[in-house]
Each structure stands twice: as C-alpha cells, then as structure tokens.
Design a protein around this motif. Structure first.
Motif, mmCIF file in Angstrom:
data_model
loop_
_atom_site.group_PDB
_atom_site.id
_atom_site.type_symbol
_atom_site.label_atom_id
_atom_site.label_comp_id
_atom_site.label_asym_id
_atom_site.label_seq_id
_atom_site.Cartn_x
_atom_site.Cartn_y
_atom_site.Cartn_z
ATOM 1 N N ALA A 1 13.127 70.094 139.879
ATOM 2 C CA ALA A 1 13.722 69.006 139.108
ATOM 3 C C ALA A 1 12.999 67.712 139.426
ATOM 4 O O ALA A 1 12.525 67.509 140.544
ATOM 5 N N ALA A 2 12.901 66.842 138.423
ATOM 6 C CA ALA A 2 12.268 65.540 138.619
ATOM 7 C C ALA A 2 13.001 64.496 137.777
ATOM 8 O O ALA A 2 13.442 64.781 136.659
ATOM 9 N N CYS A 3 13.118 63.333 138.353
ATOM 10 C CA CYS A 3 13.701 62.196 137.642
ATOM 11 C C CYS A 3 12.684 61.065 137.719
ATOM 12 O O CYS A 3 12.261 60.679 138.815
ATOM 13 N N ILE A 4 12.264 60.548 136.569
ATOM 14 C CA ILE A 4 11.174 59.570 136.513
ATOM 15 C C ILE A 4 11.710 58.256 135.979
ATOM 16 O O ILE A 4 12.361 58.209 134.915
ATOM 17 N N THR A 5 11.442 57.186 136.701
ATOM 18 C CA THR A 5 11.828 55.858 136.244
ATOM 19 C C THR A 5 10.752 54.874 136.688
ATOM 20 O O THR A 5 9.804 55.242 137.380
ATOM 21 N N ASP A 6 10.874 53.631 136.290
ATOM 22 C CA ASP A 6 9.909 52.612 136.719
ATOM 23 C C ASP A 6 10.633 51.307 136.994
ATOM 24 O O ASP A 6 11.848 51.203 136.848
ATOM 25 N N ARG B 1 14.426 62.825 132.777
ATOM 26 C CA ARG B 1 14.821 63.913 133.674
ATOM 27 C C ARG B 1 14.334 65.234 133.103
ATOM 28 O O ARG B 1 14.445 65.472 131.904
ATOM 29 N N TYR B 2 13.790 66.056 133.980
ATOM 30 C CA TYR B 2 13.503 67.418 133.536
ATOM 31 C C TYR B 2 13.707 68.385 134.684
ATOM 32 O O TYR B 2 13.613 68.026 135.857
ATOM 33 N N GLN B 3 14.008 69.629 134.314
ATOM 34 C CA GLN B 3 14.289 70.669 135.300
ATOM 35 C C GLN B 3 13.879 72.015 134.718
ATOM 36 O O GLN B 3 14.018 72.258 133.516
ATOM 37 N N PHE B 4 13.341 72.889 135.556
ATOM 38 C CA PHE B 4 13.097 74.259 135.125
ATOM 39 C C PHE B 4 13.391 75.195 136.291
ATOM 40 O O PHE B 4 13.338 74.797 137.459
ATOM 41 N N SER B 5 13.717 76.429 135.980
ATOM 42 C CA SER B 5 14.048 77.403 137.011
ATOM 43 C C SER B 5 13.655 78.797 136.535
ATOM 44 O O SER B 5 13.469 79.046 135.340
ATOM 45 N N GLY B 6 13.528 79.705 137.483
ATOM 46 C CA GLY B 6 13.200 81.087 137.140
ATOM 47 C C GLY B 6 12.813 81.887 138.370
ATOM 48 O O GLY B 6 12.771 81.366 139.492
ATOM 49 N N GLU C 1 15.141 79.017 132.354
ATOM 50 C CA GLU C 1 15.968 77.876 131.944
ATOM 51 C C GLU C 1 15.191 76.584 132.123
ATOM 52 O O GLU C 1 14.406 76.449 133.068
ATOM 53 N N ARG C 2 15.431 75.654 131.213
ATOM 54 C CA ARG C 2 14.811 74.335 131.332
ATOM 55 C C ARG C 2 15.687 73.307 130.630
ATOM 56 O O ARG C 2 16.450 73.645 129.711
ATOM 57 N N SER C 3 15.574 72.066 131.059
ATOM 58 C CA SER C 3 16.281 70.968 130.394
ATOM 59 C C SER C 3 15.401 69.729 130.464
ATOM 60 O O SER C 3 14.574 69.587 131.369
ATOM 61 N N PHE C 4 15.581 68.842 129.491
ATOM 62 C CA PHE C 4 14.738 67.651 129.411
ATOM 63 C C PHE C 4 15.527 66.536 128.748
ATOM 64 O O PHE C 4 16.159 66.744 127.704
ATOM 65 N N THR C 5 15.505 65.374 129.352
ATOM 66 C CA THR C 5 16.189 64.205 128.800
ATOM 67 C C THR C 5 15.167 63.096 128.614
ATOM 68 O O THR C 5 14.500 62.692 129.574
ATOM 69 N N ARG C 6 15.054 62.620 127.388
ATOM 70 C CA ARG C 6 14.118 61.538 127.087
ATOM 71 C C ARG C 6 14.904 60.274 126.780
ATOM 72 O O ARG C 6 15.796 60.277 125.927
ATOM 73 N N PRO C 7 14.603 59.179 127.453
ATOM 74 C CA PRO C 7 15.304 57.929 127.155
ATOM 75 C C PRO C 7 14.850 57.361 125.811
ATOM 76 O O PRO C 7 13.775 57.698 125.308
ATOM 77 N N GLN C 8 15.679 56.506 125.234
ATOM 78 C CA GLN C 8 15.326 55.908 123.945
ATOM 79 C C GLN C 8 14.168 54.928 124.085
ATOM 80 O O GLN C 8 13.403 54.721 123.147
ATOM 81 N N THR C 9 14.049 54.355 125.280
ATOM 82 C CA THR C 9 12.996 53.368 125.517
ATOM 83 C C THR C 9 12.046 53.881 126.583
ATOM 84 O O THR C 9 12.464 54.440 127.591
ATOM 85 N N LEU C 10 10.744 53.715 126.354
ATOM 86 C CA LEU C 10 9.716 54.088 127.335
ATOM 87 C C LEU C 10 8.787 52.907 127.545
ATOM 88 O O LEU C 10 8.357 52.254 126.593
ATOM 89 N N SER C 11 8.477 52.617 128.791
ATOM 90 C CA SER C 11 7.456 51.612 129.065
ATOM 91 C C SER C 11 6.084 52.256 128.904
ATOM 92 O O SER C 11 5.947 53.490 128.838
#
Length: 453
Positions: free
Chosen positions: A348-353, A362-367, A390-400
C-alpha cells in the motif's frame, strides 16, 4: 559446409555463400565458429555459455559481444527465407531451418542412374525416385493431419484454460519470466559528511547505461553535514532506470542498519539537475511525517493463520524537482510465508505533497507470491513474483505538477498489470532494501517489524 540447398559455408575462405545469387558474405572468426555451433545443433536451443565458448574459446567477453555477433549473423542471413535465428530469452539461441521440399536435404542424394540414395541412414540402400514421390505425398498428408489435430488440441487447451481462469495465470507466468533480473550490484567506497561510506549501484540485465559516478550524485546536495554528521558509516543503494534516479541511504550502518528513518530520495534525470538542500528536506520531512496519511491497514490476515509471522516494512520516499514542492510516498509492505518460497503479500502507498496536504493518492494491491532467491555479487537477491488478485486506487480531484509524475507512473506500470515483480536486495533484523513500483522501479530502504499472528 551445407546449410540449405542453396546456402553453404566456404570453410577455406570463411565465407557464407548464396549459390543462387553467387553472393559471398565474409564471416569473422567469432561469427564463423558461432554459426557452425548453431548448425551442428540446428533446431535445438544452444546456451549463451556454449556459444561464447565456441566463438571466443578461453576468453572472457562482455555479454554484448554475443549480442552483436548474433545481430551481424541475422543481417547476413536476412535474404534466406528458410532460415530463422531465434533468441530464446535468458537461455540462448536456436537456428531453425525450414525444409521447403518436405525432405531432409542433407539426407538424400541422386546417383548416376537417377535414383535417390538415403545417404544419412543407410548409404547402401537405393530408393527409386517414384517411391520417394509417393512416400513424400503420404508423409505430407500425415503431417497435414497431425497439424490439424495439434491445432484442434491447442484450441481445446486454450478454451479450457480460459474458462477455468488458468489462461490468465499462464499469461502472467510468461510475462514474469520475461522480467529482467538483477545483473550486478557494484560496491564502491566514497566519503560522505567526512565519513567513509559505501554505495551499491544496482543494474538490471536489460540495462546498458554506464555506471553513474558517486560524485555526480552528491554534486547537487548541500547543507548535509549537520544532518548526516555522526561517527557511523553510511551505506547507500542507488538505481537509475533512465528516467528517474533513486537513492536509499542508511545514515547509521554498523553491520546492520541502525537508522530508524533511512533517507529515500527520487529525482528526475532531466537536466539541469535541481540542487537539494538536505537541511531543508530534513525539516520538511519532520513536518510532513507528523501526519500519517496511509490509513490502510495491512494487518488483514485472518486469525486462522495462528503461529505465522507477519513481516511489515514501512518507509517514506521523497521525490524532488526544481520546485520547493516535494512529493512524499508513505509506503507499507506486509508479507506472510505459507512455505519457504510461497506466501501472501499486501502493498500500500499513500502519496501527497507539500501543496496538497489534505489530498492524497492512495493505491493498494495484494496477492499470492512465489519467491526466487539468487546471489548477485555476493549479495542475496530475493525476487517476489506476485499474482495480483485485489487492487484499489483513489485519485484526488486536484493534482500538483509534482504529484502528477507518480500518478502517471502508477497508472502505467501498476494498475494495468495482472502480476508484479518486487525485489529485495538487503535485509537485516530491523530493515530491508527494496525495489518497489513507484517511479518505475524505486530503491527504498524500509524499517522492518515482525508481528506474531
């Protein structure tokens, strides 16, 4: 030496001769010996080691020598439609000759009476030409039936695999086999903050880029003496994938890494390379790491796994460019081994600035994974082949601008893959060095914890 009906090797002149056009192609000594070796084993896979021994006996040559030799031979055989020089990844090469007459050309010869002689198996047997023609037709029909049955059988196998889900797994396995391996881990000494240190430069077997000088890495760092000034040795792992360069630095290394927060940096390889104030980065890290954006719980394995040990790795990775806005990836890995070489993995990873403090990717994968271990330059390399379920991904509305770089990498290299390769290059009781799918493959020195389930 005869290769096909209209292609021979003139052994005395060391030429490749096309009897149709009378064209001659000179062969170098290496090409000559390599081609002879391939002809001797036509239809079989000849290992790279065997071809190196044939072309350069008693010598140690770079892997590119054989690659260049095969490329040159392909050009000289380009007009021969019945010959194909195949590359078998990771194993070697194979010379395939298509028999356009339906007969083995070297096995039959014509005597003075107009009859065909089976010279390969029994030189004393004379075969009437009429019988050979009839036999050839029968053999041709048999081959046609066999091909048709083989095609039907292949279709049935593919259909069975498709409906059972096995086809997807088979494709995943083949794609993983084609993944490059770690070719070298070159260890070099250097001085950092007036202390003797070591850097381990990693290269994969599909890379031809020259080794990056350590000074080139540190030229754009400044104000690091106070941050990195201690009596302990420093050790780094460095990787350049052609677009991004990543560095994983343990600031306190004494046989094992005693640094609870190793420094993981990524930068773009575009020039000019931006300078980095390490003191400013340390202050920024301290402020950004007050908030843990990664709320994804990795401890999701069921209670039925009692008696197993969960390995958890946590790290913060920072991407910097010519702006004052750094991107932080809060990364976590969790592994449980079902057996010596198999188990389950969650990443899992959570990316911000620094501009979008409350908005993150946010994204996550497993297996399930399979583990392959190898020794590279004296270091144990663990390669985890993960079959993602399994995987999940969340994209914010705003990206720098800066966070968009990792968003594109995740979209391209992670979310579309049904399988994943993760590599571990170092591990001790408290830490591990990984190549993780962030900005391409990114070097990450992570803190390690073990939890009994």
């Amino acid at each position: 030496m005869k290769i096909t009906e209209f292609l021979i090797i003139d052994l005395d002149a060391r030429d490749l001769v096309d009897l149709k056009s009378s064209n001659r192609s000179p062969l170098s000594l290496a090409e000559f010996e390599v081609l002879k070796c391939l002809i001797k084993h036509a239809g079989d896979v000849v290992s790279k080691e065997a071809l190196n021994a044939a072309g350069w006996p008693g010598r140690v040559v770079a892997p590119s020598s054989l690659t260049q030799c095969m490329s040159s031979l392909r050009k000289k055989l380009a007009t021969q439609q019945e010959i194909e020089l195949k590359n078998i990844p990771r194993y070697g090469y194979s010379l395939c000759i298509v028999d356009t007459n339906g007969l083995k050309e070297h096995a039959l010869s014509v005597d003075d009476s107009g009859k065909l002689r089976d010279g390969e198996h029994n030189p004393s047997v004379i075969i009437p030409a009429e019988e050979v023609q009839i036999s050839t037709k029968i053999q041709g029909r048999k081959r046609g039936v066999y091909r048709w049955l083989s095609l039907v059988g292949l279709c049935l196998v593919i259909a069975s695999l498709h409906f059972s889900g096995g086809l997807k797994k088979a494709v995943n396995i083949l794609s993983l086999i084609a993944e490059p391996e770690v070719a070298s881990i070159t260890e070099r000494s250097f001085i950092l903050a007036e202390k003797p240190s070591l850097v381990n430069t990693v290269q994969l077997d599909n890379q031809n880029s020259p080794q990056i000088p350590v000074g080139h890495l540190l030229d754009n760092w400044f104000n690091y003496d106070a941050v990195l000034n201690n009596s302990a040795e420093k050790q780094m792992f460095m990787y350049d994938n052609g677009r991004y360069e990543s560095v994983a630095l343990c600031n306190e290394f004494d046989k094992t890494c005693g640094d609870h927060q190793p420094l993981n940096l990524v930068r773009s390889m575009t020039f000019p390379i931006a300078p980095l104030d390490i003191q400013w980065l340390a202050n920024t890290k301290l402020r950004m790491e007050q908030v843990t954006y990664n709320k994804i719980l990795l401890d999701q394995f069921e209670g039925g796994d009692k008696g197993l040990i969960e390995d958890i790795f946590r790290a913060d990775v920072y991407y910097y460019s010519d702006s004052q806005n750094v991107v932080r990836a809060d990364v976590r890995l969790s592994l449980i081994f079902d057996s010596e070489n198999r188990g389950k993995l969650v990443a899992a990873a959570c990316i911000t600035d620094d501009l979008l403090k409350e908005i993150s990717i946010r994204y996550q994968f497993s297996g399930d994974f399979k583990l392959k271990q190898s020794k590279v330059d004296g270091k144990t390399v663990k390669t985890f082949f993960v079959d993602i379920d399994e995987r999940s991904f969340t994209r914010p509305q705003t990206l720098s601008k800066e966070s968009a770089t990792i968003y594109r990498e995740i979209r391209k290299n992670v979310l579309k893959n049904e399988s994943m390769v993760l590599r571990q290059l170092y591990q001790d009781d408290d830490s591990g060095v990984w190549m993780l799918p962030l900005w391409g493959d990114t070097m990450v020195w992570a803190h390690r914890e073990q939890v009994s389930l």
